[in-house]
Design an enzyme around this catalytic site. Sequence first.
Site, PDB file in Angstrom:
ATOM      1  NE  ARG A   1      -4.026   0.463   0.598  1.00 56.40           N
ATOM      2  CZ  ARG A   1      -5.218   0.748   0.073  1.00 56.40           C
ATOM      3  NH1 ARG A   1      -5.799  -0.100  -0.793  1.00 56.40           N
ATOM      4  NH2 ARG A   1      -5.834   1.855   0.360  1.00 56.40           N
TER       5      ARG A   1
ATOM      6  CB  THR B   1      -7.991   5.817  -2.551  1.00 55.37           C
ATOM      7  OG1 THR B   1      -7.773   4.859  -1.518  1.00 55.37           O
ATOM      8  CG2 THR B   1      -9.124   5.374  -3.452  1.00 55.37           C
TER       9      THR B   1
ATOM     10  CG  HIS C   1      -7.498  -3.879  -5.641  1.00 59.93           C
ATOM     11  ND1 HIS C   1      -8.362  -3.210  -4.811  1.00 59.93           N
ATOM     12  CD2 HIS C   1      -7.201  -5.060  -5.031  1.00 59.93           C
ATOM     13  CE1 HIS C   1      -8.594  -3.973  -3.742  1.00 59.93           C
ATOM     14  NE2 HIS C   1      -7.901  -5.099  -3.857  1.00 59.93           N
TER      15      HIS C   1
HETATM   16  P1  DAT Z   1      -8.523   1.513  -2.474  1.00 58.19           P
HETATM   17  O1  DAT Z   1      -8.564   1.064  -3.910  1.00 58.19           O
HETATM   18  O2  DAT Z   1      -7.410   2.502  -2.212  1.00 58.19           O
HETATM   19  O3  DAT Z   1      -8.509   0.356  -1.489  1.00 58.19           O
HETATM   20  P2  DAT Z   1     -11.363   1.844  -1.879  1.00 58.19           P
HETATM   21  O4  DAT Z   1     -11.402   0.402  -1.536  1.00 58.19           O
HETATM   22  O5  DAT Z   1     -11.944   2.804  -0.888  1.00 58.19           O
HETATM   23  O6  DAT Z   1      -9.862   2.342  -2.193  1.00 58.19           O
HETATM   24  O7  DAT Z   1     -12.114   2.114  -3.268  1.00 58.19           O
HETATM   25  C1  DAT Z   1     -11.966   1.234  -4.356  1.00 58.19           C
HETATM   26  C2  DAT Z   1     -11.865   2.040  -5.635  1.00 58.19           C
HETATM   27  O8  DAT Z   1     -13.010   2.863  -5.817  1.00 58.19           O
HETATM   28  C3  DAT Z   1     -10.696   3.020  -5.667  1.00 58.19           C
HETATM   29  O9  DAT Z   1      -9.492   2.406  -6.058  1.00 58.19           O
HETATM   30  C4  DAT Z   1     -11.166   4.044  -6.656  1.00 58.19           C
HETATM   31  C5  DAT Z   1     -12.654   4.110  -6.414  1.00 58.19           C
HETATM   32  N1  DAT Z   1     -12.992   5.190  -5.476  1.00 58.19           N
HETATM   33  C6  DAT Z   1     -12.954   5.130  -4.119  1.00 58.19           C
HETATM   34  N2  DAT Z   1     -13.342   6.286  -3.563  1.00 58.19           N
HETATM   35  C7  DAT Z   1     -13.652   7.101  -4.597  1.00 58.19           C
HETATM   36  C8  DAT Z   1     -14.148   8.442  -4.696  1.00 58.19           C
HETATM   37  N3  DAT Z   1     -14.394   9.161  -3.601  1.00 58.19           N
HETATM   38  N4  DAT Z   1     -14.352   8.967  -5.931  1.00 58.19           N
HETATM   39  C9  DAT Z   1     -14.101   8.231  -7.052  1.00 58.19           C
HETATM   40  N5  DAT Z   1     -13.654   6.969  -7.042  1.00 58.19           N
HETATM   41  C10 DAT Z   1     -13.427   6.398  -5.824  1.00 58.19           C
HETATM   42 MG    MG Z   2      -9.948  -1.053  -1.003  1.00 61.69          MG
END
Ligand code: DAT
Ligand code: MG
Length: 168
Positions: free
Chosen positions: A92, A98, A126
């Site tokens: 990470r 993100t 991811h």
């Molecule tokens: P990560 O991929 O860092 O674990 P996450 O699990 O919260 O983040 O979200 C999965 C995916 O969803 C992320 O890679 C991109 C999209 N995403 C998350 N939050 C977002 C947001 N606020 N606006 C747009 N896309 C988002």
């Molecule tokens: Mg995630």
Amino acid sequence: MAIQQTLILIKPDGLIKSLTGNVISRLSEAKLTIMGAKVVRVSRELAEKHYEHLKGKPFFEELINYIVGDVHKTYRVLALVYQGENAITKIRDIVGDTDPEKANPISIRGSYGRITTSGVFENVVHASSSPEDAEKEIKLWFQPEEIVEDIYPIKEATLNNVKKIVWA
Ligand code: DAT
Ligand code: MG
């Protein structure tokens, strides 16, 4: 220090931008071991299970269109399983925040990610965010025989009269 597993996906934007080599080079800085790797054509069903925790978010449909490949007309992702000490935080850290605009500029997402005009974070990769998520995600994306060691308990199951090894 705990031995952990983590699921990495190089998403369709990473593939169409020819970033596979760069991403894997960056990930190798974590000095972990690759346990499985394959190219996957992502179904909507798999995408929706993978992003189950985000159902109901305003960007959910666009996120599904992105990961299945509709946005880039690139219908594949590269799925990798890494294992090693503190694998989840090590990966990470290299992957970055993100939101590509908030991500450290030297991280993978900071270097290669972007936010589309429709507001989707096209963040290239991811990476699992906890051991519980990693286990759920690895079992969703990989069959036991596709991982070089039995990282989780397995069992024999009979499907249509064919014996098969599945996750227990
Ligand atoms: P990560 O991929 O860092 O674990 P996450 O699990 O919260 O983040 O979200 C999965 C995916 O969803 C992320 O890679 C991109 C999209 N995403 C998350 N939050 C977002 C947001 N606020 N606006 C747009 N896309 C988002
Ligand atoms: Mg995630």
